[in-house]
Write a protein that holds these residues in place. Structure first.
Motif, PDB file in Angstrom:
ATOM      1  N   ASN A 354       4.886   2.224  11.482  1.00 32.21           N
ATOM      2  CA  ASN A 354       5.509   2.088  10.632  1.00 32.21           C
ATOM      3  C   ASN A 354       6.851   2.920  10.936  1.00 32.21           C
ATOM      4  O   ASN A 354       7.869   2.844   9.278  1.00 32.21           O
ATOM      5  N   GLU A 355       6.699   3.513  11.694  1.00 29.94           N
ATOM      6  CA  GLU A 355       8.552   3.862  11.970  1.00 29.94           C
ATOM      7  C   GLU A 355       9.430   2.755  11.645  1.00 29.94           C
ATOM      8  O   GLU A 355      10.649   2.388  11.902  1.00 29.94           O
ATOM      9  N   PHE A 356       8.830   1.570  12.004  1.00 29.90           N
ATOM     10  CA  PHE A 356       9.896   0.162  12.223  1.00 29.90           C
ATOM     11  C   PHE A 356       9.567  -0.290  10.521  1.00 29.90           C
ATOM     12  O   PHE A 356      10.954  -0.926  10.373  1.00 29.90           O
ATOM     13  N   ARG A 357       9.023  -0.775  10.036  1.00 26.30           N
ATOM     14  CA  ARG A 357       8.521  -1.073   8.772  1.00 26.30           C
ATOM     15  C   ARG A 357       7.374  -0.435   8.343  1.00 26.30           C
ATOM     16  O   ARG A 357       6.560  -0.162   8.153  1.00 26.30           O
ATOM     17  N   PRO A 358       7.689   0.573   6.607  1.00 24.12           N
ATOM     18  CA  PRO A 358       6.774   1.405   6.488  1.00 24.12           C
ATOM     19  C   PRO A 358       5.420   0.311   5.648  1.00 24.12           C
ATOM     20  O   PRO A 358       4.409   1.447   6.139  1.00 24.12           O
ATOM     21  N   ASP A 359       5.258  -0.839   6.466  1.00 22.48           N
ATOM     22  CA  ASP A 359       4.537  -1.575   5.411  1.00 22.48           C
ATOM     23  C   ASP A 359       3.242  -2.096   7.023  1.00 22.48           C
ATOM     24  O   ASP A 359       2.349  -2.942   6.199  1.00 22.48           O
ATOM     25  N   LEU A 360       4.705  -1.991   8.003  1.00 22.14           N
ATOM     26  CA  LEU A 360       3.719  -3.503   8.662  1.00 22.14           C
ATOM     27  C   LEU A 360       2.384  -2.672   9.474  1.00 22.14           C
ATOM     28  O   LEU A 360       1.708  -3.780  10.002  1.00 22.14           O
ATOM     29  N   ALA A 361       2.630  -1.152   9.987  1.00 26.16           N
ATOM     30  CA  ALA A 361       0.446  -0.239   9.749  1.00 26.16           C
ATOM     31  C   ALA A 361      -0.096  -1.081   9.380  1.00 26.16           C
ATOM     32  O   ALA A 361      -1.652  -1.643  10.137  1.00 26.16           O
ATOM     33  N   GLU A 362      -0.344  -1.352   8.553  1.00 22.58           N
ATOM     34  CA  GLU A 362      -1.243  -1.348   6.998  1.00 22.58           C
ATOM     35  C   GLU A 362      -1.864  -2.912   7.648  1.00 22.58           C
ATOM     36  O   GLU A 362      -3.298  -3.601   7.822  1.00 22.58           O
ATOM     37  N   VAL A 363      -1.022  -3.549   7.765  1.00 23.77           N
ATOM     38  CA  VAL A 363      -0.927  -5.534   7.615  1.00 23.77           C
ATOM     39  C   VAL A 363      -1.381  -6.036   8.952  1.00 23.77           C
ATOM     40  O   VAL A 363      -2.819  -6.615   9.845  1.00 23.77           O
ATOM     41  N   ALA A 364      -0.824  -4.689  10.166  1.00 27.72           N
ATOM     42  CA  ALA A 364      -1.253  -4.997  11.377  1.00 27.72           C
ATOM     43  C   ALA A 364      -2.750  -5.213  11.516  1.00 27.72           C
ATOM     44  O   ALA A 364      -3.549  -5.178  12.341  1.00 27.72           O
ATOM     45  N   LYS A 365      -3.244  -3.206  11.241  1.00 26.42           N
ATOM     46  CA  LYS A 365      -4.472  -3.447  10.437  1.00 26.42           C
ATOM     47  C   LYS A 365      -5.330  -4.308  10.366  1.00 26.42           C
ATOM     48  O   LYS A 365      -6.330  -5.234  11.875  1.00 26.42           O
ATOM     49  N   ASN A 366      -5.354  -4.882   9.094  1.00 25.92           N
ATOM     50  CA  ASN A 366      -6.101  -5.183   8.543  1.00 25.92           C
ATOM     51  C   ASN A 366      -6.260  -7.272   9.226  1.00 25.92           C
ATOM     52  O   ASN A 366      -7.184  -7.896   9.270  1.00 25.92           O
TER      53      ASN A 366
END
Length: 441
Positions: A354-366
């Motif tokens: 999320n430090e790189f892109r706010p929504d990226l962590a959730e997309v990666a987890k999914n």
């Protein structure tokens, strides 16, 4: 980074109870980082954490002790060999020092600190002034250098032995206990050595000179000390099954057994002669000429002993489905507790994205969950084949591009999984579909 403090606390308690722990799990689940978190949960600072990674070329000489090449200091260009402690033995020696010191009173620690300062000042002066010393038999020698453990002396007129290493702790003990010395034989008798060594003559000469210096200058205690707390020391072995553990550990199989850790009470009982020595002698014990930290702690009259102190804990990490690594025999396995780290246990590592892109962590987890669900539902696969969060952390290298992450990292390991599988193309299509959009058909 793993954020599940409950998991970290659980494993820390397990390690505290069992002394030895192996973290197994799928690739990229953050086992190594989790091991460091466990050590920190147990109160370890970086000074109390050891780390090594096993590999096919790693052996006993790296881990415990062995012979290492050294260049002749005379300038002849000749190469010789000397015994050197390995990383684990050095680590255990540090832990032992803490175990012993934690049992000392502030007064004793204060006295030893002052004596150590006096010895260091004396040696610094001897090096700076190039002071010439001599033994009772008129052998001239000089102090070349020293560290917190050893004094390195040169003996220019001795044709056979030009250099010696003297244990500072021997001099510290003699001075601290006000031992009256008349010759080198008195040194060997005080330490109850089975054989008198050349080192005793040099220990005698330096000790007498330091004692004389103290009489002239006084014993001023200037540095205040505090009570030393017993600390836990955690040694982490990454990729523990990539080395040949039977060869690396050797006789340490005995010492690492939780039931054979040596306690402070054991040491007192052994010194008092109320208990036999529960220690091993290492493979290069015959090259120990002046005794090591373990010999002195045991009060042993012969040399080359080793044991694992009670405040040492071991964590190993391994991926047990890797086809290229060594198998581990039952004798080794039974000395460790085993815990599987699942990909879902450490998925919070991805929050860093999320430090790189706010929504990226959730997309990666999914995507990770969908892919691992497809892997679990595939015949002959299971959680041990899951793809861990460490792989998805690489997204920041590719600007959040999931296709590049698949092409350059995930695809390769999945193809290795299905190598030799007659349904390889079908399975890979299933995995790619799950990774991309959640479809597993």
């Amino acid at each position: 980074m793993p954020q599940d403090k409950t998991l970290v606390h659980q494993y820390a308690k397990l390690l505290e109870n069992t002394r030895n722990l192996i973290l197994t799990g799928a690739p990229g689940t953050g086992k190594t980082y989790l091991a460091k978190q466990i050590a920190e949960e147990m109160g370890c600072t970086p000074d109390e954490i050891g780390f090594v990674q096993f590999h096919s070329s790693y052996d006993y000489t790296d881990f415990v002790e062995g012979l290492r090449p050294v260049q002749d200091e005379s300038g002849s260009g000749q190469i010789g060999f000397e015994r050197k402690d390995g990383v684990f033995k050095e680590f255990c020696a540090r832990a032992l020092q803490n175990l012993v010191d934690s049992g000392k009173s502030v007064d004793v620690l204060q006295h030893e600190r002052s004596i150590n300062e006096i010895i260091a000042d004396f040696l610094d002066g001897a090096i700076e002034k190039k002071t010439q010393f001599e033994t009772i038999t008129k052998n001239i020698f000089f102090v070349d250098s020293f560290n917190d453990k050893k004094i390195f002396v040169s003996i220019p007129q001795n044709e056979k032995v030009k250099n010696l290493q003297i244990q500072i702790d021997d001099i510290l003990e003699l001075i601290s206990n006000h031992v009256q010395l008349n010759n080198g034989k008195a040194v060997s008798e005080y330490f109850k050595r089975k054989w008198r060594t050349q080192h005793d003559s040099y220990i005698f000469s330096l000790t007498k000179k330091i004692q004389e210096s103290m009489e002239n200058t006084g014993n001023n205690q200037t540095t205040a000390v505090k009570k030393i707390q017993l600390k836990k020391f955690v040694f982490i072995i990454d990729e523990i099954n990539r080395g040949e553990v039977a060869k690396i550990f050797g006789e340490l199989f005995y010492s690492i057994d939780p039931g054979y850790r040596v306690t402070a009470g054991d040491l007192e009982a052994m010194k008092a002669g109320k208990k036999g020595i529960v220690a091993i002698r290492t493979q290069y014990a015959n090259l120990e000429l002046t005794g090591n930290e373990f010999d002195r702690a045991l009060g042993a009259s012969d040399y080359g002993h080793f044991f694992v102190p009670e405040n040492v804990y071991i964590i190993g990490t391994m991926n047990d489905i890797d086809r290229s690594v060594e198998s581990m025999d039952f004798a080794f396995r039974r000395r460790f507790a085993w815990a599987e780290v699942k990909a879902s246990d450490t998925e919070d590592m991805l929050d860093k994205l999320n430090e790189f892109r706010p929504d990226l962590a959730e997309v990666a987890k999914n995507r990770m969950k969908r892919l691992n669900k497809a892997i679990s539902e595939t015949q002959d696969f299971g959680p041990a084949y899951h793809i861990g969060a460490s792989y998805f952390l690489k997204l920041n290298q590719y600007g959040g591009n999931f296709e590049q992450l698949w092409d350059y990292h995930i695809k390769g390991i999945l193809e290795e999984y299905v190598r030799g599988n007659p349904r390889k193309e079908e399975v890979m299509t299933k995995f790619k579909s799950a990774y991309s959009d959640g479809t597993t058909e």
